[in-house]
Design a protein around this motif. Structure first.
Motif, PDB file in Angstrom:
ATOM      1  N   ASP A 478      10.721  19.028 -19.723  1.00 21.33           N
ATOM      2  CA  ASP A 478       9.849  18.274 -20.630  1.00 21.33           C
ATOM      3  C   ASP A 478       9.464  16.976 -19.917  1.00 21.33           C
ATOM      4  N   LEU A 479       8.308  16.998 -19.249  1.00 20.75           N
ATOM      5  CA  LEU A 479       7.878  15.861 -18.440  1.00 20.75           C
ATOM      6  C   LEU A 479       6.762  15.094 -19.144  1.00 20.75           C
ATOM      7  N   LYS A 480       6.807  13.790 -19.015  1.00 23.08           N
ATOM      8  CA  LYS A 480       5.781  12.928 -19.591  1.00 23.08           C
ATOM      9  C   LYS A 480       4.658  12.699 -18.580  1.00 23.08           C
ATOM     10  N   MET A 481       3.598  12.086 -19.050  1.00 23.45           N
ATOM     11  CA  MET A 481       2.514  11.725 -18.152  1.00 23.45           C
ATOM     12  C   MET A 481       2.993  10.695 -17.124  1.00 23.45           C
ATOM     13  N   GLU A 482       2.525  10.885 -15.898  1.00 26.56           N
ATOM     14  CA  GLU A 482       2.830   9.935 -14.830  1.00 26.56           C
ATOM     15  C   GLU A 482       1.725   8.892 -14.769  1.00 26.56           C
ATOM     16  N   GLN A 483       2.106   7.629 -14.807  1.00 29.93           N
ATOM     17  CA  GLN A 483       1.132   6.533 -14.816  1.00 29.93           C
ATOM     18  C   GLN A 483       1.170   5.821 -13.464  1.00 29.93           C
ATOM     19  N   ARG A 484       0.001   5.718 -12.835  1.00 29.07           N
ATOM     20  CA  ARG A 484      -0.085   5.129 -11.500  1.00 29.07           C
ATOM     21  C   ARG A 484      -1.173   4.060 -11.447  1.00 29.07           C
ATOM     22  N   MET A 485      -0.852   2.963 -10.785  1.00 30.05           N
ATOM     23  CA  MET A 485      -1.855   1.968 -10.414  1.00 30.05           C
ATOM     24  C   MET A 485      -1.742   1.766  -8.909  1.00 30.05           C
ATOM     25  N   THR A 486      -2.847   2.007  -8.197  1.00 27.35           N
ATOM     26  CA  THR A 486      -2.852   1.954  -6.744  1.00 27.35           C
ATOM     27  C   THR A 486      -3.947   1.022  -6.267  1.00 27.35           C
ATOM     28  N   VAL A 487      -3.622   0.185  -5.284  1.00 26.67           N
ATOM     29  CA  VAL A 487      -4.594  -0.738  -4.691  1.00 26.67           C
ATOM     30  C   VAL A 487      -4.491  -0.626  -3.180  1.00 26.67           C
ATOM     31  N   ASN A 488      -5.659  -0.566  -2.521  1.00 26.77           N
ATOM     32  CA  ASN A 488      -5.712  -0.513  -1.062  1.00 26.77           C
ATOM     33  C   ASN A 488      -6.741  -1.507  -0.551  1.00 26.77           C
ATOM     34  N   GLY A 489      -6.405  -2.202   0.516  1.00 21.77           N
ATOM     35  CA  GLY A 489      -7.338  -3.093   1.197  1.00 21.77           C
ATOM     36  C   GLY A 489      -7.387  -2.744   2.674  1.00 21.77           C
ATOM     37  N   THR A 490      -8.599  -2.548   3.226  1.00 17.53           N
ATOM     38  CA  THR A 490      -8.754  -2.146   4.621  1.00 17.53           C
ATOM     39  C   THR A 490      -9.771  -3.043   5.312  1.00 17.53           C
ATOM     40  N   LEU A 491      -9.384  -3.599   6.449  1.00 15.10           N
ATOM     41  CA  LEU A 491     -10.254  -4.425   7.275  1.00 15.10           C
ATOM     42  C   LEU A 491     -10.541  -3.673   8.568  1.00 15.10           C
TER      43      LEU A 491
END
Length: 672
Positions: A478-491
């Motif tokens: 019985d698995l719940k929703m996985e919540q993700r916040m991802t940020v990437n910065g590329t120079l």
């Protein structure tokens, strides 16, 4: 032993060099590889009849956003890193790998682990497959053919062979057909490690004014023998011949089939504008006639897009192991049961409305909205002990979404989109993505750019993560929703050949495979950080490329990653007889020791283990790359460190990498 191998390399070069020297004799115009030979103008003047020659040219692109965007790319004709033929190691620094070509892998870069495959049990083999999302579309002025071949040192013993064919041809300036066939077979260095990997595809693209169409079919197949890794009593360092190293399984294999039918069509609304084009002058006597011409250019302002995709996947797991073998703990259906059959079927339909941006207005931006529906059917062995009745799950989803974007302009470009599931199994799932790219001048490089990407996702677990039954392993979670916040910065600073990037991920309800290989969920927050640097150093003919990765999870009980990973490539380039461009160098891959994930043969997935640390071993390849006009070759000695470094060379517990071995590869490109 080393002298014999060196003589073999010289012998191969001696055989193939005459073929290469005469492989391309016809004069060619400037093509995708940058070569240039102008027409014989003097001969045209003498005969008085100039002959028109069609200049080769190739445009390539991918589709994204259910057909809303065409992302252009370039044809790979470079000599640099041509020897990196393995699809797993082309774009990664290091990987957890079962050891033989076409066997499962896990990228050690956490932020590269997101999969585009809907079939859960194929995700560890994604690099070997072709999918509609990875299709590269062509538009060619002349027919284009690429032949790509690699071979190991032995053709009959522990052999590895690849042969790939690609042919692309336009039947009109706006209508193209492309055929591609890839075949690979590897016996492996260790017992019961044979693999076969094939795919074939035929697809087409049509792009003219109001109408655009992309579609085709793909068929993939993979066969992997499963040996369960080396036996715990096998002595990798002391045994000179791998044929005498015992493995845990001798009669187990996995077979996969994967088929796609896909089509995307767009009808565009717009207007025709007149534009003036200057004619190209080739001959002096044509100068008076080379007057500007007026043509009609279509400028769309809106479009209706329909996207269809059918996919059908299968996995057959054959287990005919002797009943006295205790490698697996369970036999839920009894010892006479020998095959698990898993099926995954999906149909997807998406209708989309798109408003194009006006590139002549700085404040203009594009907009799109879409409605999608998908139907899925999954089949696996049944729940009851000792029965063979399969379990079938049917479900569907309905979602809506939209986005805004700006793809033109010198100041910046950006794209934001999202979708939410309204009905079905995944109701409530949301995905919001965005990226901003800002070009600017930095360190005297006017092509420098800063790109920031981010996403907020509330994702339902895959159906097979929640429920799965087989003879060797099973779960009902019985698995719940996985919540993700991802940020990437590329120079990126192209002139200085520098790329710097940083990643940040905050995850709630992180789903992972526990030490038994069963999906589990961490109820708290998981934070993952990473930093990456890619830099080329050049000093005259000496080139030195360094790719470094650092990453750190906040909870190392549920996510195991190496602290540092690195890839270093060094080569010296020179030209032989003014025509044979040559690079001689070596590559090194390395990561610090950590508890690398283990591999489960029954599922084909990786899972946590806390007993053995792996790493701290440099994987060294020595190579030579050669290019003669449109023919490229490489000669490569892989993992030479096994000959002089007294240390075990595992990336996955029980699965050693190949010992030092030789590879030869050649690619021919034809533009007519």
């Amino acid at each position: 032993m080393h002298k014999i191998r060196f003589i073999k390399i010289l012998y191969i070069i001696w055989i193939f060099f005459p073929v290469l020297a005469f492989a391309q004799t016809r004069p060619q115009l400037r093509g995708a590889d940058g070569s240039q030979n102008l027409p014989d103008i003097q001969n045209q003047r003498e005969t008085g009849s100039p002959q028109k020659q069609l200049e080769p040219g190739i445009k390539l692109w991918y589709l994204d956003g259910f057909g809303a965007f065409k992302d252009s790319t370039k044809l790979d004709t470079l000599q640099d890193y041509f020897h990196l033929y393995h699809p797993v190691f082309k774009n990664t620094v290091t990987a957890t790998y079962v050891g033989n070509y076409a066997t499962p892998y896990l990228d050690n870069n956490f932020f590269n682990r997101k999969s585009n495959l809907d079939f859960y049990f194929l995700q560890t083999r994604e690099a070997y497959l072709l999918t509609p999302q990875s299709i590269q579309y062509y538009n060619t002025r002349t027919p284009y053919t690429l032949l790509d071949f690699t071979q190991s040192e032995h053709r009959t013993r522990k052999n590895e062979t690849r042969f790939n064919v690609l042919h692309s041809q336009n039947v009109s300036p706006w209508w193209n057909f492309t055929f591609r066939f890839d075949q690979a077979r590897s016996a492996g260095q260790y017992k019961n490690q044979e693999t076969k990997n094939n795919f074939v595809t035929l697809y087409s693209s049509y792009n003219k004014d109001r109408l655009s169409f992309h579609g085709g079919f793909i068929s993939n197949s993979i066969l992997n023998n499963e040996n369960g890794g080396l036996d715990k009593d096998a002595n990798l360092m002391e045994e000179p011949d791998t044929d005498f190293l015992d493995v845990n399984l001798t009669s187990v294999r996995s077979e996969f089939g994967s088929n796609y039918f896909f089509a995307t069509g767009e009808y565009r609304f717009g207007r025709f504008d007149e534009i003036i084009i200057e004619r190209e002058i080739l001959l002096e006597e044509d100068e008076e006639e080379a007057e500007p011409i007026t043509v009609q250019e279509f400028k769309p302002f809106a479009g209706i897009i329909y996207s269809f995709e059918y996919q059908n996947h299968s996995k057959e797991y054959f287990d005919e192991e002797d009943t006295t073998n205790t490698f697996f703990q369970h036999a839920y259906y009894g010892q006479d049961y020998i095959k698990d059959s898993i099926r995954f079927f999906q149909i997807r339909n998406v209708v989309q409305l798109k408003q194009y941006e006006n590139p002549e207005r700085k404040t203009s931006f594009g907009k799109r909205v879409f409605l999608g529906q998908e139907f899925t059917k999954a089949t696996m062995p049944g729940l009851e002990f000792g029965t063979f009745q399969p379990t079938t799950k049917r479900y569907s989803n309905v979602y809506v979404g939209g986005g805004i974007f700006r793809e033109t302009g010198k100041f910046w470009t950006w794209n934001f989109d999202g979708r939410i599931y309204l009905l079905g199994r995944n109701v409530g799932q949301t995905e919001i993505n965005g990226n901003i790219s800002k070009p600017f001048t930095f360190l005297r490089d006017s092509l420098a750019s800063l790109r920031i990407r981010g996403s907020i996702e509330n994702l339902m677990p895959h159906y097979f993560q929640e429920e799965f039954y087989s003879n060797r392993i099973r779960w009902n979670e019985d698995l719940k929703m996985e919540q993700r916040m991802t940020v990437n910065g590329t120079l990126k600073i192209p002139r200085r050949k520098i790329e710097l990037s940083a990643n940040y991920a905050l995850i709630n309800n992180f789903i992972y495979n526990n030490t038994e290989g069963i999906p589990s969920q961490f109820g708290g927050q998981l934070l993952v950080l990473s930093a990456f640097a890619d830099k080329d150093f050049n000093f005259r003919n000496l080139h030195f490329r360094t790719r470094l990765l650092w990453q750190k999870p906040s909870n190392e009980d549920i996510l195991h990653l190496p602290d540092f990973s690195g890839f270093v490539s060094t080569y010296f380039k020179f030209v032989i007889s003014k025509v044979l461009f040559t690079q001689v160098g070596f590559d090194v891959r390395y990561n610090t020791a950590y508890y690398a994930d283990a591999y489960h043969p029954s599922t084909g997935l990786f899972y946590l283990q806390n007993e053995t640390k792996l790493g701290d071993f440099p994987y060294i390849d020595a190579y030579a790359n050669l290019r003669l006009k449109r023919t490229r070759l490489f000669f490569k000695m892989m993992n030479v460190g096994t000959e002089f470094i007294n240390k075990e060379y595992y990336t996955t517990p029980g699965y050693p990498m190949n010992r030092m071995t030789f590879r030869f590869g050649v690619a021919w490109a034809f533009y007519d």
